[in-house]
Design a protein around this motif. Structure first.
Motif, mmCIF file in Angstrom:
data_model
loop_
_atom_site.group_PDB
_atom_site.id
_atom_site.type_symbol
_atom_site.label_atom_id
_atom_site.label_comp_id
_atom_site.label_asym_id
_atom_site.label_seq_id
_atom_site.Cartn_x
_atom_site.Cartn_y
_atom_site.Cartn_z
ATOM 1 N N ASP A 1 0.852 -1.181 0.000
ATOM 2 C CA ASP A 1 0.000 0.000 0.000
ATOM 3 C C ASP A 1 0.894 1.239 0.000
ATOM 4 O O ASP A 1 1.612 1.483 0.969
ATOM 5 C CB ASP A 1 -0.901 -0.023 1.233
ATOM 6 C CG ASP A 1 -1.918 1.086 1.233
ATOM 7 O OD1 ASP A 1 -2.218 1.618 0.153
ATOM 8 O OD2 ASP A 1 -2.404 1.424 2.321
ATOM 9 N N ILE A 2 0.861 1.995 -1.085
ATOM 10 C CA ILE A 2 1.674 3.199 -1.216
ATOM 11 C C ILE A 2 0.728 4.389 -1.345
ATOM 12 O O ILE A 2 0.028 4.524 -2.349
ATOM 13 C CB ILE A 2 2.610 3.109 -2.439
ATOM 14 C CG1 ILE A 2 3.528 1.901 -2.300
ATOM 15 C CG2 ILE A 2 3.414 4.393 -2.591
ATOM 16 C CD1 ILE A 2 4.359 1.600 -3.503
ATOM 17 N N PHE A 3 0.685 5.229 -0.320
ATOM 18 C CA PHE A 3 -0.200 6.395 -0.274
ATOM 19 C C PHE A 3 -1.650 6.020 -0.536
ATOM 20 O O PHE A 3 -2.379 6.736 -1.206
ATOM 21 C CB PHE A 3 0.254 7.475 -1.248
ATOM 22 C CG PHE A 3 1.608 8.026 -0.974
ATOM 23 C CD1 PHE A 3 1.874 8.712 0.196
ATOM 24 C CD2 PHE A 3 2.645 7.847 -1.879
ATOM 25 C CE1 PHE A 3 3.123 9.220 0.446
ATOM 26 C CE2 PHE A 3 3.895 8.351 -1.631
ATOM 27 C CZ PHE A 3 4.141 9.037 -0.458
ATOM 28 N N GLY A 4 -2.082 4.873 -0.035
ATOM 29 C CA GLY A 4 -3.454 4.434 -0.197
ATOM 30 C C GLY A 4 -3.754 3.745 -1.511
ATOM 31 O O GLY A 4 -4.897 3.435 -1.804
ATOM 32 N N ALA A 5 -2.731 3.485 -2.328
ATOM 33 C CA ALA A 5 -2.937 2.862 -3.635
ATOM 34 C C ALA A 5 -2.202 1.529 -3.703
ATOM 35 O O ALA A 5 -1.128 1.372 -3.124
ATOM 36 C CB ALA A 5 -2.425 3.777 -4.740
ATOM 37 N N ASN A 6 -2.799 0.595 -4.404
ATOM 38 C CA ASN A 6 -2.167 -0.695 -4.669
ATOM 39 C C ASN A 6 -1.758 -0.752 -6.134
ATOM 40 O O ASN A 6 -2.517 -0.344 -7.010
ATOM 41 C CB ASN A 6 -3.117 -1.856 -4.377
ATOM 42 C CG ASN A 6 -3.436 -1.978 -2.910
ATOM 43 O OD1 ASN A 6 -2.652 -1.575 -2.063
ATOM 44 N ND2 ASN A 6 -4.593 -2.524 -2.614
ATOM 45 N N ILE A 7 -0.591 -1.308 -6.388
ATOM 46 C CA ILE A 7 -0.112 -1.443 -7.754
ATOM 47 C C ILE A 7 -0.841 -2.614 -8.397
ATOM 48 O O ILE A 7 -0.992 -3.665 -7.803
ATOM 49 C CB ILE A 7 1.410 -1.691 -7.774
ATOM 50 C CG1 ILE A 7 2.149 -0.557 -7.089
ATOM 51 C CG2 ILE A 7 1.897 -1.848 -9.206
ATOM 52 C CD1 ILE A 7 3.610 -0.835 -6.874
ATOM 53 N N ASN A 8 -1.295 -2.435 -9.628
ATOM 54 C CA ASN A 8 -1.908 -3.507 -10.397
ATOM 55 C C ASN A 8 -0.999 -3.796 -11.585
ATOM 56 O O ASN A 8 -1.070 -3.119 -12.606
ATOM 57 C CB ASN A 8 -3.305 -3.114 -10.866
ATOM 58 C CG ASN A 8 -4.046 -4.245 -11.514
ATOM 59 O OD1 ASN A 8 -3.488 -5.305 -11.758
ATOM 60 N ND2 ASN A 8 -5.311 -4.016 -11.790
ATOM 61 N N ILE A 9 -0.139 -4.805 -11.454
ATOM 62 C CA ILE A 9 0.850 -5.069 -12.494
ATOM 63 C C ILE A 9 0.264 -5.823 -13.681
ATOM 64 O O ILE A 9 0.963 -6.009 -14.682
ATOM 65 C CB ILE A 9 2.078 -5.811 -11.931
ATOM 66 C CG1 ILE A 9 1.701 -7.189 -11.404
ATOM 67 C CG2 ILE A 9 2.767 -4.977 -10.879
ATOM 68 C CD1 ILE A 9 2.892 -8.034 -11.025
ATOM 69 N N ILE A 10 -0.985 -6.221 -13.604
ATOM 70 C CA ILE A 10 -1.607 -6.891 -14.743
ATOM 71 C C ILE A 10 -1.869 -5.885 -15.869
ATOM 72 O O ILE A 10 -1.777 -6.224 -17.044
ATOM 73 C CB ILE A 10 -2.894 -7.617 -14.311
ATOM 74 C CG1 ILE A 10 -2.534 -8.722 -13.310
ATOM 75 C CG2 ILE A 10 -3.639 -8.196 -15.494
ATOM 76 C CD1 ILE A 10 -3.710 -9.408 -12.681
ATOM 77 N N ILE A 11 -2.152 -4.650 -15.514
ATOM 78 C CA ILE A 11 -2.424 -3.627 -16.532
ATOM 79 C C ILE A 11 -1.178 -3.320 -17.377
ATOM 80 O O ILE A 11 -1.262 -3.330 -18.604
ATOM 81 C CB ILE A 11 -3.020 -2.360 -15.889
ATOM 82 C CG1 ILE A 11 -4.401 -2.678 -15.323
ATOM 83 C CG2 ILE A 11 -3.108 -1.218 -16.901
ATOM 84 C CD1 ILE A 11 -5.015 -1.575 -14.526
#
Length: 162
Positions: free
Chosen positions: A25-35
């Protein structure tokens, strides 16, 4: 051979997304590496392999983690189809991929939020707008660099001279 390599890239991406990146969780966001994987593979391999591989990955993600089957598969398929479309004929360079990844991340969030609101009456989109949404889009765009180099390195794209 490219289909098997594409399957491996999506499989490793799915495993990394579900085990590691969904917990960060980075600044309330999750990375979506599928995109970024979908954009890089669709941009390089065309309209047959990228969108359908992304759709299968999205179906696996829906079956395993949500009550509603299909929204992520639809989102990833639409992203892959748009990037590899002949109608718009986007360039296949890094800068176009970066822009497409940024826009695809925002599109994914808007589409999933609206589908979940319509069918499940869950509306947590306003908590995610605009700060974490932009952070996720930027992080996905940075991850695109890795996928772009990986796809260019491992995929064989035949070129013929006439």
């Amino acid at each position: 051979m490219n289909k098997f390599k594409t399957f491996l890239v999506f499989l490793v991406t799915f495993i990394l997304q579900t085990t590691i990146f969904s917990k960060i969780d980075i600044f309330g966001a999750n990375i979506n590496i599928i995109i970024p994987a979908t954009v890089a593979l669709s941009q390089t391999l065309g309209k047959k392999i990228g969108p359908y591989g992304a759709m299968i990955t999205g179906l696996f993600e829906d079956f395993l983690f949500t009550n509603l089957v299909g929204p992520r598969a639809l989102s990833y398929f639409l992203i892959g189809s748009f990037v590899s479309s002949d109608r718009f004929s986007f360039a296949k360079d890094k800068s176009t991929g970066l822009i497409m990844t940024f826009l695809a991340s925002i599109f994914n969030l808007l589409l999933l939020s609206s589908i979940y609101y319509i069918f499940m009456r869950q509306n947590n989109f306003m908590n995610y707008f605009p700060g974490p949404m932009l952070v996720e889009s930027v992080l996905n765009t940075l991850i695109y660099f890795i996928y772009y180099r990986l796809v260019k390195k491992i995929m064989y794209i035949p070129t013929y001279r006439i």
